[in-house]
Design a protein around this motif. Structure first.
Motif, PDB file in Angstrom:
ATOM      1  N   LEU A   9       0.998  -1.387   0.109  1.00 49.37           N
ATOM      2  CA  LEU A   9      -0.007   0.104   0.066  1.00 49.37           C
ATOM      3  C   LEU A   9       0.828   1.560   0.317  1.00 49.37           C
ATOM      4  CD1 LEU A   9      -2.529  -0.312   2.331  1.00 49.37           C
ATOM      5  CD2 LEU A   9      -2.596  -0.604   0.466  1.00 49.37           C
ATOM      6  N   GLY A  10       0.498   2.485  -0.916  1.00 47.47           N
ATOM      7  CA  GLY A  10       0.729   3.625  -0.387  1.00 47.47           C
ATOM      8  C   GLY A  10      -0.417   4.838  -0.376  1.00 47.47           C
ATOM      9  N   PRO A  11       0.182   6.482  -0.487  1.00 45.77           N
ATOM     10  CA  PRO A  11      -0.886   7.388   0.161  1.00 45.77           C
ATOM     11  C   PRO A  11      -1.723   7.262  -1.327  1.00 45.77           C
ATOM     12  CG  PRO A  11       1.130   7.933   0.156  1.00 45.77           C
ATOM     13  CD  PRO A  11       1.587   6.759   0.222  1.00 45.77           C
ATOM     14  N   LEU A  12      -2.707   7.923  -1.178  1.00 46.15           N
ATOM     15  CA  LEU A  12      -3.679   7.488  -2.313  1.00 46.15           C
ATOM     16  C   LEU A  12      -3.116   9.249  -2.972  1.00 46.15           C
ATOM     17  CD1 LEU A  12      -6.370   7.311  -4.114  1.00 46.15           C
ATOM     18  CD2 LEU A  12      -7.268   9.047  -2.919  1.00 46.15           C
ATOM     19  N   PRO A  13      -2.552   9.342  -4.130  1.00 39.50           N
ATOM     20  CA  PRO A  13      -2.078  10.589  -4.122  1.00 39.50           C
ATOM     21  C   PRO A  13      -3.446  11.873  -4.615  1.00 39.50           C
ATOM     22  CG  PRO A  13      -1.619   8.458  -6.151  1.00 39.50           C
ATOM     23  CD  PRO A  13      -2.406   8.347  -5.559  1.00 39.50           C
ATOM     24  N   SER A  16      -5.383  11.181  -7.977  1.00 33.67           N
ATOM     25  CA  SER A  16      -6.187   9.837  -8.486  1.00 33.67           C
ATOM     26  C   SER A  16      -7.612  11.035  -9.474  1.00 33.67           C
ATOM     27  CB  SER A  16      -6.949   9.495  -6.647  1.00 33.67           C
ATOM     28  OG  SER A  16      -7.648   8.434  -7.705  1.00 33.67           O
TER      29      SER A  16
ATOM     30  N   PRO B  21      -8.365   6.652   2.814  1.00 37.60           N
ATOM     31  CA  PRO B  21      -8.384   6.289   1.273  1.00 37.60           C
ATOM     32  C   PRO B  21      -6.508   6.141   0.969  1.00 37.60           C
ATOM     33  CG  PRO B  21      -7.457   8.551   1.630  1.00 37.60           C
ATOM     34  CD  PRO B  21      -7.495   7.884   3.047  1.00 37.60           C
ATOM     35  N   HIS B  22      -6.843   4.946  -0.023  1.00 34.44           N
ATOM     36  CA  HIS B  22      -4.679   4.247  -0.159  1.00 34.44           C
ATOM     37  C   HIS B  22      -5.039   4.169  -1.718  1.00 34.44           C
ATOM     38  CE1 HIS B  22      -4.134   2.951   3.768  1.00 34.44           C
ATOM     39  NE2 HIS B  22      -5.518   2.864   4.202  1.00 34.44           N
ATOM     40  N   ARG B  23      -3.361   4.136  -1.776  1.00 32.45           N
ATOM     41  CA  ARG B  23      -3.379   3.288  -3.663  1.00 32.45           C
ATOM     42  C   ARG B  23      -2.360   2.151  -3.019  1.00 32.45           C
ATOM     43  NH1 ARG B  23      -1.500   6.536  -8.572  1.00 32.45           N
ATOM     44  NH2 ARG B  23      -3.749   7.420  -8.488  1.00 32.45           N
ATOM     45  N   MET B  24      -3.800   0.903  -3.776  1.00 29.62           N
ATOM     46  CA  MET B  24      -2.864  -0.577  -2.790  1.00 29.62           C
ATOM     47  C   MET B  24      -2.506  -0.467  -4.512  1.00 29.62           C
ATOM     48  SD  MET B  24      -4.758  -4.550  -2.896  1.00 29.62           S
ATOM     49  CE  MET B  24      -5.330  -4.062  -1.304  1.00 29.62           C
ATOM     50  N   TYR B  25      -0.744  -1.359  -4.249  1.00 29.33           N
ATOM     51  CA  TYR B  25      -0.057  -2.248  -5.557  1.00 29.33           C
ATOM     52  C   TYR B  25       0.604  -3.108  -5.266  1.00 29.33           C
ATOM     53  CZ  TYR B  25       1.018   3.061  -5.142  1.00 29.33           C
ATOM     54  OH  TYR B  25       1.901   4.515  -5.836  1.00 29.33           O
ATOM     55  N   ASP B  36      -6.766   2.623  -6.616  1.00 27.71           N
ATOM     56  CA  ASP B  36      -7.253   3.768  -5.316  1.00 27.71           C
ATOM     57  C   ASP B  36      -8.485   2.749  -5.131  1.00 27.71           C
ATOM     58  OD1 ASP B  36      -4.698   4.906  -6.495  1.00 27.71           O
ATOM     59  OD2 ASP B  36      -6.187   6.279  -7.547  1.00 27.71           O
ATOM     60  N   LEU B  37      -8.316   3.017  -3.414  1.00 31.47           N
ATOM     61  CA  LEU B  37      -9.547   2.634  -2.556  1.00 31.47           C
ATOM     62  C   LEU B  37      -9.224   3.614  -0.941  1.00 31.47           C
ATOM     63  CD1 LEU B  37      -7.862   0.152  -0.555  1.00 31.47           C
ATOM     64  CD2 LEU B  37      -7.632  -0.800  -2.029  1.00 31.47           C
TER      65      LEU B  37
END
Lengths: 214, 214
Positions: A9-13, A16, B21-25, B36-37
Motif C-alpha cells: 500500500l501507498g498513500p492515495l495521490p 487520483s 484512502p490508499h493506493r494499492m500496488y 485506488d481504494l
C-alpha cells in the motif's frame, strides 16, 4: 485465476482519477455538522442472460478493495500483505458484468461496451433494457449505478471476453438453479448486494419459471 | 425533515476516523498494477418487522454522501452547494436501520443498539437472526456488512427512536404491499441496493403470504 505475487500500500495521490475524498460541512437544524465522504465513479451493471444456454453470465475477478477490506476487517491495517496468511483468492468476487462511467458516452452505450469487453457478446444498444437506478455506499460515496438487463444468444458471441489490456476477468455461467441457490445462501464468493439484488430481480421478473427448480 | 441551511466542502483531514484512502500496488500475472481504494467502517443492517402492526420499520435521513453524489453526477464538482438548484431533500434516503461497527462489541450487539437508538425497539440480542454477510463497494471500499432480521412487537417499543445526540432520523413504517411495490419499482427514495435486497429477502422468506397482495 488471480495469480498475484505481491501486494503493498501507498498513500492515495491527490490527483487520483478514481477516488476524491472530501469532508462535507453542513448546518442541520441550526447545528454545524460534518461528514467524511468520497467521490467515486458512477457505474453500470448488466444482468446478462444467455437464452441459447439458459445461463446467467457473470464475471469473476480479483478486487483490490475487497482484498484490502477482508484483511483490514481482521487486522485493522497493513502496509505489505502477507500472501500466506491472506491468499489473494479471498479478494476474488463473483459479480454482474459492470463498469465505470468515465467517458462522454450514453450510459447504455457504456453498458454495451462492458458486455462486449468483459463477456464477449456484441449486442446492439437497443437490446439493453434499464432495470433500475440507485445509489450505493449511502454512508460513504453515494455513487449512482444504473442496472440493465440484456438477453444474448450464442450467435452474439464475438470474442471470449475477459476484459481489455491487462484486465484478468473470468466469465462464469450460472444455471438458474445455481443463481437461485446463490440468493438463498447470501453472498458467497464476495458477491456484492447489487449483484444479489439483480439476480433476485431476474428470478422474480424474467426467469423462465420451469427452469428455476431444475 | 432534513432542515439544512448550508452545505460546503473541505479537504479530507488525514486523521479522519471514518475514511482512510490508499493506493494499492500489486503484481498480477507478472505485471505491476495499482488501484485506488478506501477503508470505511464495516457495518450492520437490520430488516425489522413489527408483527403487531404487520409493518416493516425503515429509517429516513439526510445522507451527505448521497447529496454530494447527486450533485457531482450532474456538475462534476462543487465547493459550496446551491441549495436552490439542489434542495437537500435530494440527499434523503429510505434505508434499513443500520450502523457502523466502530466499537469492541459483538456485531449482533451493535445491531441491537441500532434498533433501539434509531427505531426505539428494545430487544434481546438473541432475537436478532443473521441473514447474510457480504462486501459492498467492491470497486472502491469492499466494506463488510452483516444483515440481520428481527421481529418486534408494539410491546418492545421503548422510545420513539430517531437516533442519538443530534442525529435526525425519521422512523418510517412500510406495509408489505408498499415494500413489494418498492422492490418492483427499484430505488425510489435513494434506497441503496442492500435495502432493496433485504426487502426482497424478507418478501421471499419471511412475509406472511396473504399480506403481500393487500
Amino acid at each position: 485465476m488471480e495469480n498475484i505475487t505481491k501486494v503493498w500500500l501507498g498513500p492515495l495521490p491527490a490527483d487520483s482519477p478514481y477516488v476524491q475524498p472530501h469532508r462535507m460541512y453542513y448546518v442541520q437544524n441550526g447545528v454545524e455538522k460534518n461528514w467524511d465522504l468520497l467521490k467515486v465513479h458512477d457505474s453500470v451493471a448488466i444482468i446478462l442472460f444467455n437464452t441459447t444456454r439458459q445461463k446467467l453470465v457473470l464475471v469473476k475477478q480479483f478486487r483490490p478493495a475487497v482484498y484490502h477490506g477482508v484483511i483490514t476487517t481482521e487486522l485493522g491495517s497493513f502496509d505489505k500483505a502477507d500472501l500466506k496468511a491472506f491468499p489473494p483468492a479471498i479478494g476474488v468476487t463473483l459479480e454482474l458484468c459492470a463498469g465505470i462511467v468515465d467517458k462522454s458516452k450514453s450510459w447504455s452505450e457504456i453498458a454495451r461496451e462492458e458486455v462486449l469487453e468483459e463477456c464477449g457478446y456484441d449486442v446492439n444498444v437497443d437490446r439493453i433494457e434499464q432495470v433500475m437506478v440507485y445509489r450505493s455506499g449511502v454512508g460513504s460515496s453515494g455513487a449512482k449505478q444504473a442496472m440493465y438487463y440484456c438477453e444474448v444468444t450464442d450467435a452474439d458471441k464475438a470474442n471470449s471476453g475477459g476484459g481489455v489490456e491487462d484486465e484478468m476477468i473470468e466469465v462464469v455461467e450460472l444455471s438458474l438453479a445455481e443463481a437461485k441457490r446463490m440468493v438463498q445462501q447470501g453472498a458467497v464468493n464476495n458477491s456484492p448486494p447489487s449483484c444479489l439484488m439483480g439476480l433476485m430481480w431476474f428470478l422474480a421478473n424474467k426467469a423462465p419459471v420451469e427452469q428455476t427448480t431444475a
